[in-house]
Write a protein that holds these residues in place. Structure first.
Motif, PDB file in Angstrom:
ATOM      1  N   ASN A  31       0.809  -1.229  -0.081  1.00 16.35           N
ATOM      2  CA  ASN A  31       0.187  -0.117   0.158  1.00 16.35           C
ATOM      3  C   ASN A  31       0.822   1.348   0.022  1.00 16.35           C
ATOM      4  O   ASN A  31       0.764   2.141  -0.856  1.00 16.35           O
ATOM      5  CB  ASN A  31      -0.849   0.165   1.159  1.00 16.35           C
ATOM      6  CG  ASN A  31      -1.755   1.274   1.536  1.00 16.35           C
ATOM      7  OD1 ASN A  31      -2.382   1.556   0.651  1.00 16.35           O
ATOM      8  ND2 ASN A  31      -1.537   1.707   2.425  1.00 16.35           N
ATOM      9  N   CYS A  42     -16.713   2.408  -2.641  1.00 14.44           N
ATOM     10  CA  CYS A  42     -15.727   3.263  -1.935  1.00 14.44           C
ATOM     11  C   CYS A  42     -15.030   4.293  -2.814  1.00 14.44           C
ATOM     12  O   CYS A  42     -14.249   4.924  -2.445  1.00 14.44           O
ATOM     13  CB  CYS A  42     -14.860   2.414  -1.323  1.00 14.44           C
ATOM     14  SG  CYS A  42     -14.666   0.520  -1.938  1.00 14.44           S
ATOM     15  N   ASP A  53     -13.030   3.597  -5.409  1.00 15.13           N
ATOM     16  CA  ASP A  53     -11.873   3.164  -5.839  1.00 15.13           C
ATOM     17  C   ASP A  53     -12.156   3.095  -7.311  1.00 15.13           C
ATOM     18  O   ASP A  53     -12.946   2.765  -7.877  1.00 15.13           O
ATOM     19  CB  ASP A  53     -11.496   1.596  -5.370  1.00 15.13           C
ATOM     20  CG  ASP A  53     -11.395   1.506  -4.043  1.00 15.13           C
ATOM     21  OD1 ASP A  53     -11.228   2.654  -3.241  1.00 15.13           O
ATOM     22  OD2 ASP A  53     -11.081   0.362  -3.527  1.00 15.13           O
ATOM     23  N   GLY A  62      -7.415   4.004  -4.265  1.00 18.22           N
ATOM     24  CA  GLY A  62      -8.343   2.932  -3.654  1.00 18.22           C
ATOM     25  C   GLY A  62      -7.542   2.781  -2.295  1.00 18.22           C
ATOM     26  O   GLY A  62      -6.631   3.468  -1.606  1.00 18.22           O
ATOM     27  N   CYS A  63      -8.543   2.026  -1.374  1.00 21.47           N
ATOM     28  CA  CYS A  63      -7.882   1.612  -0.013  1.00 21.47           C
ATOM     29  C   CYS A  63      -6.587   0.703   0.119  1.00 21.47           C
ATOM     30  O   CYS A  63      -6.414   0.440  -0.941  1.00 21.47           O
ATOM     31  CB  CYS A  63      -9.166   1.101   0.549  1.00 21.47           C
ATOM     32  SG  CYS A  63      -9.473  -0.586   0.064  1.00 21.47           S
ATOM     33  N   ALA A  64      -6.376   0.703   1.102  1.00 22.53           N
ATOM     34  CA  ALA A  64      -4.961  -0.110   1.255  1.00 22.53           C
ATOM     35  C   ALA A  64      -5.328  -1.657   0.885  1.00 22.53           C
ATOM     36  O   ALA A  64      -4.384  -2.285  -0.113  1.00 22.53           O
ATOM     37  CB  ALA A  64      -4.626  -0.349   2.748  1.00 22.53           C
ATOM     38  N   ILE A  65      -6.379  -2.320   0.849  1.00 18.81           N
ATOM     39  CA  ILE A  65      -6.508  -3.707   0.585  1.00 18.81           C
ATOM     40  C   ILE A  65      -6.415  -3.660  -1.262  1.00 18.81           C
ATOM     41  O   ILE A  65      -6.010  -4.451  -1.606  1.00 18.81           O
ATOM     42  CB  ILE A  65      -7.756  -3.960   1.003  1.00 18.81           C
ATOM     43  CG1 ILE A  65      -7.889  -4.093   2.389  1.00 18.81           C
ATOM     44  CG2 ILE A  65      -8.255  -5.565   0.372  1.00 18.81           C
ATOM     45  CD1 ILE A  65      -6.968  -4.982   3.140  1.00 18.81           C
ATOM     46  N   CYS A  99     -13.097  -4.913  -2.227  1.00 18.06           N
ATOM     47  CA  CYS A  99     -11.676  -4.313  -2.427  1.00 18.06           C
ATOM     48  C   CYS A  99     -10.458  -5.004  -2.939  1.00 18.06           C
ATOM     49  O   CYS A  99      -9.751  -4.911  -3.866  1.00 18.06           O
ATOM     50  CB  CYS A  99     -11.224  -3.653  -1.305  1.00 18.06           C
ATOM     51  SG  CYS A  99     -12.613  -2.878  -0.191  1.00 18.06           S
TER      52      CYS A  99
END
Lengths: 149, 415
Positions: A16, A39, A41, A63-66, A127
């Motif tokens: 990430n 989200c 992403d 996007g998020c970390a995942i 995600c």
């Protein structure tokens, strides 16, 4: 609820922070865009082929970390593989993050198995899988924006 | 409702209030639940739960037709609830309240009846840039069908409506202004009276989306002067599946029906059908009787606590939370309007909101992350998403502290 460290493993946090193969290939043979409207992403994948093997690929987006780590680790995991192998990996990865009984796949997935923790967080499966759906669309040469919804 | 008694200080006994919401007593993974997602839906107090159970256990019958006592009692309870909602919003009469499924359906009803009958090619509907998708998409649908145009008034970086720019959008082609009273993603409270004044000067009717506002502040539709106002029950500490549309009688009477069916008719033959009187004309089929009665109990509950006390408590809590969150390293509040209520949208440097949501959940804190059904707001502010804590009458400073502690855990994980 399982421990958060099972989800946010060090490898994931590392990818990430410093995503690998981040960017865009200007002379790509295949590309696709993915979107997770829930989200926000957004992801774009470009890919270069040598015969039926993945010679090189890049991803970019936010996007998020995942989702970012999943895209980053995916690019590492599929480079050099044939398109058939890649489809097999897609299925295994899908089972890994959705199916509690998928432990058997972990050995085959190698480093990608760090996402096994995602299966305890149903809201985060999308995600983890976004990059893979996008890659799949690129390989199948579908150019509409892939959505996880 | 609208009259404020200045003599008594507004004090809210939070412990006593919390005692009436059974859901709040639970733990999540061993941690006490801090429910801070009230902008999505509020929890339900015991009187609402009891009213629903009692209705189904002892009062259930269909309304408006039975000649037997049970049906008459159900009808009275249903119409009584309409009266309560009318009083809650200070409508001139109960017939100006139409029960809907939610605020979204209220807007769709107006779009499909009023909008459809009044919009033509080149006409315009004006909204603000901070609308929930539910106050955008219904207008897009009807505008597309009629060749009309949807226009959006911008807001500032702080999340404040640019009223002058909205005024500049109004003109001879404007058929309706539809604007949110309180933004669900920014917390901004819009100057709806002023907007109504500007629109009415040009003879343009105004719909106000009160989904968020109605549980944070007293609403007086006559004082606002709006032509339509929509609310949803589940954000008013009431049941899901029930909401209300307020409409001025003259406008409702001129509107064609929304859905056809039983109860909305006066007489039916295969040649000709005539419509029932207000508000039944807009309530085809058996309505959500239990939900409406539950909503009646919910507004009784709110009125019992009193908006003086609710507003004072939430204002203190918002100030406390604003200060506490601002002190979190790397945190930036999104939505800092001078007039705002009970919503704290934020981003944390280097951490995606979705990750924040998952991590604070493990600490028992329920917040919303994402675009909050306001994608144009996110685009305008250049953020893909935010994390959002939203407060209600039963929240405490301890819960805010729990959120702040959980955010420290986020920092710990993400470094």
């Amino acid at each position: 609820m399982s421990d958060l460290r099972d989800l946010y493993q060090e490898v994931i946090l590392d990818h990430n922070r410093s995503p690998r193969n981040f960017g865009r290939l200007e002379d790509a043979d295949l590309h696709a865009d993915g979107h997770n409207p829930l989200c926000g992403d957004k992801l774009s994948i470009t890919l270069k082929l040598a015969g039926d093997r993945v010679a090189d690929l890049r991803f970019e987006g936010s996007g998020c970390a995942i989702s970012k780590a999943s895209a980053s680790l995916m690019t590492e995991g599929v480079k050099g593989r044939t398109l058939d192998e890649l489809r097999g990996l897609f299925d295994r990865f899908h089972r890994l993050v959705t199916d509690q009984g998928a432990a058997a796949d972990e050995a085959e997935l190698g480093k990608l198995a760090v996402f096994a923790g995602v299966r305890d967080y149903p809201a985060r499966v999308k995600c983890a899988i976004l990059a893979w759906h996008t890659l799949r669309a690129a390989v199948d040469d579908r150019h509409e924006v892939v959505s996880t919804e | 409702m609208s009259s404020v008694t200045a003599s008594e200080p507004a004090v809210l006994d939070v412990a006593r209030i919390r005692g009436q919401f059974p859901l709040l007593a639970q733990t999540v993974g061993g941690k006490p639940l801090a429910y801070l997602d009230n902008a999505a839906t509020t929890q339900k107090p015991q009187p609402v739960l009891d009213t629903l159970a009692r209705y189904y256990a002892a009062g259930n019958a269909n309304i408006h037709r039975g000649v037997y006592a049970l049906s008459q009692e159900a009808t009275e309870a249903y119409e009584g609830a309409r009266g309560k909602v009318a009083a809650f919003l200070n409508a001139a009469e109960p017939a100006e309240i139409v029960f809907t499924r939610n605020a979204t359906e209220g807007i769709n009803l107006v779009a499909q009846t009023f909008g459809r009958s009044r919009l033509g090619p080149g006409d315009e509907v004006v909204v603000s840039g901070m609308e929930h998708h539910s106050n955008i998409v219904p207008w897009q649908l009807v505008c597309e069908e009629k060749g009309a145009r949807l226009r959006a008034a911008p807001f500032s970086d702080a999340g404040e409506l640019l009223v002058d720019e909205l005024e500049a959008l109004l003109g001879p082609r404007t058929r309706l202004v539809s604007i949110v009273h309180m933004s669900n993603s920014l917390g901004t409270v819009n100057p709806v009276r002023r907007v109504v004044e500007l629109a009415h000067r040009q003879g343009i009717p105004v719909l106000v989306d009160g989904a968020q506002a109605a549980y944070h502040m007293p609403v007086d539709v006559q004082a606002i002067g709006c032509d339509f106002y929509v609310v949803t029950g589940h954000k008013l500490y009431g049941p899901t599946g029930i909401g209300a549309l307020y409409g001025r009688r003259a406008l409702l009477e001129a509107m064609p029906p929304y859905q056809g069916g039983g109860d909305m008719i006066a007489s039916v033959t295969f040649e000709r059908t005539t419509w029932n009187e207000l508000p039944h004309r807009f309530e085809a089929g058996t309505p959500h009787i239990a939900g409406a009665i539950g909503l009646g109990a919910a507004v009784d509950f709110i009125t019992g606590v009193g908006f003086d006390a609710i507003v004072a408590h939430e204002r203190r809590l918002l100030a406390y939370a604003t200060e506490a969150l601002t002190a979190v390293p790397g945190l930036r509040l999104v939505g800092t309007a001078a007039d705002k209520a009970s919503i704290l949208s934020f981003v944390l440097e280097g951490v995606h909101p979705h990750d924040i949501g998952t991590i604070v959940d493990a600490e028992g804190v329920a917040i919303r992350t994402g675009h909050h059904c306001t994608q144009p707001v996110m685009d305008r502010l250049g953020v893909p998403a935010t994390a959002r804590a939203s407060l209600a009458m039963y929240n405490t400073t301890e819960e805010v502290d729990q959120l702040v502690a959980a955010l420290a855990r986020v920092r710990e994980l993400f470094g």
